[in-house]
Design an enzyme around this catalytic site. Structure first.
Site, PDB file in Angstrom:
ATOM      1  N   ASP A 141       0.856  -1.190   0.000  1.00 56.80           N
ATOM      2  CA  ASP A 141       0.000   0.000   0.000  1.00 56.80           C
ATOM      3  C   ASP A 141       0.888   1.236   0.000  1.00 56.80           C
ATOM      4  O   ASP A 141       1.889   1.308   0.727  1.00 56.80           O
ATOM      5  CB  ASP A 141      -0.923   0.001   1.231  1.00 56.80           C
ATOM      6  N   GLY A 186     -16.033   2.870   3.207  1.00 58.64           N
ATOM      7  CA  GLY A 186     -14.830   3.684   3.009  1.00 58.64           C
ATOM      8  C   GLY A 186     -13.984   3.239   1.833  1.00 58.64           C
ATOM      9  O   GLY A 186     -12.781   3.490   1.783  1.00 58.64           O
ATOM     10  N   HIS A 235     -11.998  -1.284  -7.398  1.00 57.74           N
ATOM     11  CA  HIS A 235     -11.624  -2.631  -7.858  1.00 57.74           C
ATOM     12  C   HIS A 235     -11.470  -3.443  -6.576  1.00 57.74           C
ATOM     13  O   HIS A 235     -10.690  -3.046  -5.689  1.00 57.74           O
ATOM     14  CB  HIS A 235     -10.305  -2.580  -8.642  1.00 57.74           C
ATOM     15  N   HIS A 286     -10.465  -5.360  -3.491  1.00 50.76           N
ATOM     16  CA  HIS A 286      -9.134  -5.609  -2.939  1.00 50.76           C
ATOM     17  C   HIS A 286      -9.241  -5.926  -1.461  1.00 50.76           C
ATOM     18  O   HIS A 286     -10.199  -5.525  -0.796  1.00 50.76           O
ATOM     19  CB  HIS A 286      -8.207  -4.404  -3.135  1.00 50.76           C
TER      20      HIS A 286
HETATM   21  P1  AMP Z   1      -9.793   1.405   0.034  1.00 50.76           P
HETATM   22  O1  AMP Z   1     -10.084   2.602   0.871  1.00 50.76           O
HETATM   23  O2  AMP Z   1     -10.131   0.123   0.725  1.00 50.76           O
HETATM   24  O3  AMP Z   1     -10.367   1.512  -1.357  1.00 50.76           O
HETATM   25  O4  AMP Z   1      -8.203   1.360  -0.092  1.00 50.76           O
HETATM   26  C1  AMP Z   1      -7.488   1.821  -1.197  1.00 50.76           C
HETATM   27  C2  AMP Z   1      -6.039   1.738  -0.821  1.00 50.76           C
HETATM   28  O5  AMP Z   1      -5.257   1.878  -1.973  1.00 50.76           O
HETATM   29  C3  AMP Z   1      -5.563   2.823   0.169  1.00 50.76           C
HETATM   30  O6  AMP Z   1      -5.046   2.187   1.335  1.00 50.76           O
HETATM   31  C4  AMP Z   1      -4.482   3.565  -0.618  1.00 50.76           C
HETATM   32  O7  AMP Z   1      -3.410   3.981   0.199  1.00 50.76           O
HETATM   33  C5  AMP Z   1      -4.072   2.536  -1.639  1.00 50.76           C
HETATM   34  N1  AMP Z   1      -3.506   3.060  -2.871  1.00 50.76           N
HETATM   35  C6  AMP Z   1      -4.007   4.024  -3.660  1.00 50.76           C
HETATM   36  N2  AMP Z   1      -3.234   4.210  -4.754  1.00 50.76           N
HETATM   37  C7  AMP Z   1      -2.215   3.323  -4.649  1.00 50.76           C
HETATM   38  C8  AMP Z   1      -1.073   3.018  -5.444  1.00 50.76           C
HETATM   39  N3  AMP Z   1      -0.822   3.667  -6.582  1.00 50.76           N
HETATM   40  N4  AMP Z   1      -0.229   2.053  -5.019  1.00 50.76           N
HETATM   41  C9  AMP Z   1      -0.462   1.395  -3.849  1.00 50.76           C
HETATM   42  N5  AMP Z   1      -1.528   1.636  -3.070  1.00 50.76           N
HETATM   43  C10 AMP Z   1      -2.384   2.587  -3.438  1.00 50.76           C
END
Ligand code: AMP
Length: 117
Positions: free
Chosen positions: A32, A96, A101, A103
């Site tokens: 992350d 949140g 996508h 994950h």
């Molecule tokens: P969510 O709130 O569950 O959708 O989490 C999305 C996560 O993606 C967050 O913890 C962000 O810090 C992470 N994130 C966003 N862009 C990137 C990226 N380019 N590379 C790695 N993590 C990312």
């Protein structure tokens, strides 16, 4: 409806770099960018699914089972199986979810406590 331009789709396509932990033809695990714990890994299946429900309801059981088995494989690979970990998925606005996508977040490396990501 799945957004083909979302950031994780672009990471899968190789258009945006990531710190890869594990990848095969079906799944990708990477760090992350904004970690909330010492270990904070994201895991994604490579199919076009927006959230948890979309993934488990609309994809074949082998794909779904394989993804969850790979989460366990990665937990072992990064060395947090014995010390413990938290696996989270956020869905929709109340959950949140920022990236549309499906994950999972794998948190560990320290006591996670009330951090819920
Ligand atoms: P969510 O709130 O569950 O959708 O989490 C999305 C996560 O993606 C967050 O913890 C962000 O810090 C992470 N994130 C966003 N862009 C990137 C990226 N380019 N590379 C790695 N993590 C990312």
């Amino acid at each position: 409806m799945y957004d083909n331009k979302n950031i994780f789709a672009q990471i899968i396509a190789g258009n945006i770099p990531c710190k890869k932990i594990y990848e095969d033809k079906d799944v990708l695990f990477f760090e992350d960018i904004n970690p909330v714990s010492k270990v904070h890994v994201l895991g994604i299946p490579k199919v076009k699914c927006t959230n948890f429900s979309d993934f488990v309801l609309n994809y074949n059981k082998d794909i779904v089972a394989n993804f969850f088995m790979k989460i366990d494989f990665v937990i072992e690979k990064i060395g947090i199986k014995e010390t413990g970990y938290r696996v989270i998925t956020n869905s929709g606005s109340d959950g949140g979810q920022e990236v549309p996508h499906f994950h999972v977040h794998i948190l560990g490396g320290e006591k996670i406590g009330a951090k819920i990501r």
